[in-house]
Design a protein around this motif. Structure first.
Motif, PDB file in Angstrom:
ATOM      1  N   PHE A   1       5.940  -2.400 -13.101  1.00  0.00           N
ATOM      2  CA  PHE A   1       4.626  -1.308 -13.139  1.00  0.00           C
ATOM      3  C   PHE A   1       3.766  -1.679 -11.794  1.00  0.00           C
ATOM      4  N   GLY A   2       3.870  -2.696 -11.250  1.00  0.00           N
ATOM      5  CA  GLY A   2       3.212  -3.186 -10.184  1.00  0.00           C
ATOM      6  C   GLY A   2       3.914  -3.409  -9.020  1.00  0.00           C
ATOM      7  N   VAL A   3       5.062  -4.238  -8.787  1.00  0.00           N
ATOM      8  CA  VAL A   3       5.767  -4.628  -7.674  1.00  0.00           C
ATOM      9  C   VAL A   3       6.588  -3.348  -7.109  1.00  0.00           C
ATOM     10  N   ALA A   4       7.434  -2.815  -8.339  1.00  0.00           N
ATOM     11  CA  ALA A   4       8.331  -1.856  -8.034  1.00  0.00           C
ATOM     12  C   ALA A   4       7.612  -0.575  -7.413  1.00  0.00           C
ATOM     13  N   PRO A   5       6.546   0.050  -8.151  1.00  0.00           N
ATOM     14  CA  PRO A   5       5.830   1.156  -7.500  1.00  0.00           C
ATOM     15  C   PRO A   5       5.260   0.875  -6.074  1.00  0.00           C
ATOM     16  N   SER A   6       4.768  -0.224  -5.676  1.00  0.00           N
ATOM     17  CA  SER A   6       4.177  -0.446  -4.481  1.00  0.00           C
ATOM     18  C   SER A   6       5.241  -0.332  -3.539  1.00  0.00           C
ATOM     19  N   LEU A   7       6.416  -0.961  -3.664  1.00  0.00           N
ATOM     20  CA  LEU A   7       7.728  -0.957  -2.966  1.00  0.00           C
ATOM     21  C   LEU A   7       8.100   0.519  -2.774  1.00  0.00           C
ATOM     22  N   LEU A   8       8.100   1.340  -3.631  1.00  0.00           N
ATOM     23  CA  LEU A   8       8.548   2.833  -3.670  1.00  0.00           C
ATOM     24  C   LEU A   8       7.509   3.642  -2.865  1.00  0.00           C
ATOM     25  N   ALA A   9       5.971   3.269  -2.792  1.00  0.00           N
ATOM     26  CA  ALA A   9       5.046   3.720  -1.924  1.00  0.00           C
ATOM     27  C   ALA A   9       5.606   3.515  -0.580  1.00  0.00           C
ATOM     28  N   PHE A  10       5.633   2.236  -0.140  1.00  0.00           N
ATOM     29  CA  PHE A  10       6.250   1.785   0.967  1.00  0.00           C
ATOM     30  C   PHE A  10       7.403   2.724   1.621  1.00  0.00           C
ATOM     31  N   VAL A  11       8.439   2.673   0.611  1.00  0.00           N
ATOM     32  CA  VAL A  11       9.553   3.245   0.907  1.00  0.00           C
ATOM     33  C   VAL A  11       9.329   4.808   1.476  1.00  0.00           C
ATOM     34  N   VAL A  12       8.580   5.680   0.764  1.00  0.00           N
ATOM     35  CA  VAL A  12       8.324   6.801   0.962  1.00  0.00           C
ATOM     36  C   VAL A  12       7.376   7.236   2.172  1.00  0.00           C
ATOM     37  N   GLY A  13       7.079   6.157   2.604  1.00  0.00           N
ATOM     38  CA  GLY A  13       6.076   6.323   3.812  1.00  0.00           C
ATOM     39  C   GLY A  13       4.692   5.794   4.169  1.00  0.00           C
ATOM     40  N   LEU A  14       4.331   5.057   2.920  1.00  0.00           N
ATOM     41  CA  LEU A  14       2.752   4.063   3.231  1.00  0.00           C
ATOM     42  C   LEU A  14       3.309   2.957   3.936  1.00  0.00           C
ATOM     43  N   ARG A  15       3.398   2.745   5.182  1.00  0.00           N
ATOM     44  CA  ARG A  15       4.064   1.587   6.024  1.00  0.00           C
ATOM     45  C   ARG A  15       3.240   1.230   7.163  1.00  0.00           C
ATOM     46  N   THR A  16       1.916   1.798   7.129  1.00  0.00           N
ATOM     47  CA  THR A  16       1.111   1.248   8.232  1.00  0.00           C
ATOM     48  C   THR A  16       0.665  -0.452   7.628  1.00  0.00           C
ATOM     49  N   TYR A  17       0.077  -0.906   8.481  1.00  0.00           N
ATOM     50  CA  TYR A  17      -0.621  -2.460   8.361  1.00  0.00           C
ATOM     51  C   TYR A  17      -1.647  -2.072   7.034  1.00  0.00           C
ATOM     52  N   LEU A  18      -2.498  -1.163   7.287  1.00  0.00           N
ATOM     53  CA  LEU A  18      -3.557  -1.108   6.203  1.00  0.00           C
ATOM     54  C   LEU A  18      -2.889  -0.499   4.930  1.00  0.00           C
ATOM     55  N   ASP A  19      -1.899   0.288   4.964  1.00  0.00           N
ATOM     56  CA  ASP A  19      -1.222   0.888   3.949  1.00  0.00           C
ATOM     57  C   ASP A  19      -0.776  -0.548   2.946  1.00  0.00           C
ATOM     58  N   THR A  20      -0.175  -1.402   3.638  1.00  0.00           N
ATOM     59  CA  THR A  20       0.507  -2.647   2.973  1.00  0.00           C
ATOM     60  C   THR A  20      -0.659  -3.494   2.703  1.00  0.00           C
ATOM     61  N   VAL A  21      -1.627  -3.444   3.199  1.00  0.00           N
ATOM     62  CA  VAL A  21      -2.986  -4.265   2.557  1.00  0.00           C
ATOM     63  C   VAL A  21      -3.253  -3.507   1.164  1.00  0.00           C
ATOM     64  N   ILE A  22      -3.535  -2.393   1.413  1.00  0.00           N
ATOM     65  CA  ILE A  22      -3.923  -1.733  -0.274  1.00  0.00           C
ATOM     66  C   ILE A  22      -2.779  -1.568  -1.055  1.00  0.00           C
ATOM     67  N   LEU A  23      -1.690  -1.581  -0.832  1.00  0.00           N
ATOM     68  CA  LEU A  23      -0.568  -1.777  -1.806  1.00  0.00           C
ATOM     69  C   LEU A  23      -0.215  -3.263  -2.173  1.00  0.00           C
ATOM     70  N   THR A  24      -0.786  -4.242  -1.343  1.00  0.00           N
ATOM     71  CA  THR A  24      -0.954  -5.486  -1.944  1.00  0.00           C
ATOM     72  C   THR A  24      -2.036  -5.878  -2.839  1.00  0.00           C
ATOM     73  N   GLY A  25      -3.281  -5.210  -2.435  1.00  0.00           N
ATOM     74  CA  GLY A  25      -4.258  -5.171  -3.528  1.00  0.00           C
ATOM     75  C   GLY A  25      -4.059  -4.515  -4.818  1.00  0.00           C
ATOM     76  N   PHE A  26      -3.118  -3.392  -4.633  1.00  0.00           N
ATOM     77  CA  PHE A  26      -2.750  -2.831  -6.110  1.00  0.00           C
ATOM     78  C   PHE A  26      -2.023  -3.860  -6.896  1.00  0.00           C
TER      79      PHE A  26
END
Length: 238
Positions: A113-138
């Motif tokens: 419920f943490g790593v898997a959803p964050s990677l899914l968000a990256f896969v569907v398009g949240l791939r900018t540098y700041l996107d990954t910073v936010i997903l890491t924070g998540f």
């Protein structure tokens, strides 16, 4: 009188922990850890298995662009939730629990419920540098929320059945709501490589497409992360 009862209960808990520790200490052999697992612990591990399969399915989608892998990646966290609910029922049915149980539960939840959803968000398009910073924070907020729960659960008021009356902050399995949103976007083609994510991006600094670009929908993950570590948000426990 209440203080005396509290001290008696504390002594009982300490004795139970000591007995459990001796159980692990007195059992020797390469597979002694596995032999000490309870059935509920194995069910909890299946939650982690589902989260791991979701991560690898996301990776396979990035390699092959096969949508079946993407849909599998979105389905596995839901299966993980089923095992997350089931482990407690199995523990009560078997009337047995272990010291590892709570730690296993938190670690499995972080994967599913943490790593898997964050990677899914990256896969569907949240791939900018700041996107990954936010997903890491998540992910890190989910980690902090689970650690806080383990450390403070004894302080939360209990109902007559001995269960905590509420969660402090959003419980991390609530991230399945975000997976549901990602699934809806995928169904409508609002993902990278197709129509793109809703609402587009904004550039906070530098040139468009640079490190200062961020998707607006990343703010959903940022707000969700803040809600997970909130001290004042109290979600009633069903």
């Amino acid at each position: 009188m209440s203080q005396r009862k509290s001290q008696s209960k504390s002594v009982h808990v300490d004795e139970a922990k000591a007995d459990a520790l001796h159980q692990y200490q007195d059992t020797e052999g390469h597979f002694s850890l596995v032999r000490n697992f309870r059935l509920a612990d194995l069910v909890t591990i299946m939650n982690g298995v589902c989260g791991s399969f979701s991560i690898f399915s996301s990776a396979r989608y990035l390699l092959t662009n096969d949508p079946d892998y993407l849909w599998s990646a979105m389905a596995f966290p839901l299966a993980g939730l089923m095992f997350d609910f089931l482990d407690g029922k199995v523990a009560r049915w078997r009337k047995s629990s272990s010291m590892l149980g709570q730690e296993l539960d938190s670690l499995a939840d972080l994967i599913s419920f943490g790593v898997a959803p964050s990677l899914l968000a990256f896969v569907v398009g949240l791939r900018t540098y700041l996107d990954t910073v936010i997903l890491t924070g998540f992910i890190c907020c989910g980690l902090a929320r689970l650690a806080r729960f383990n450390a403070t659960v004894a302080l939360i008021p209990k109902n007559n059945g001995g269960k905590a009356k509420y969660f402090e902050g959003l419980p991390i399995p609530s991230s399945l709501a975000l997976v549901g949103i990602l699934s809806y976007w995928t169904k409508n083609g609002w993902i990278a490589g197709q129509q793109g994510l809703p609402w587009g991006t904004t550039t906070l600094w530098g040139a468009p497409g640079g490190r200062g670009e961020v998707h607006y929908v990343s703010l959903i993950f940022a707000c969700w992360a803040a809600a997970m570590v909130s001290k004042t948000l109290r979600v009633p426990k069903l």
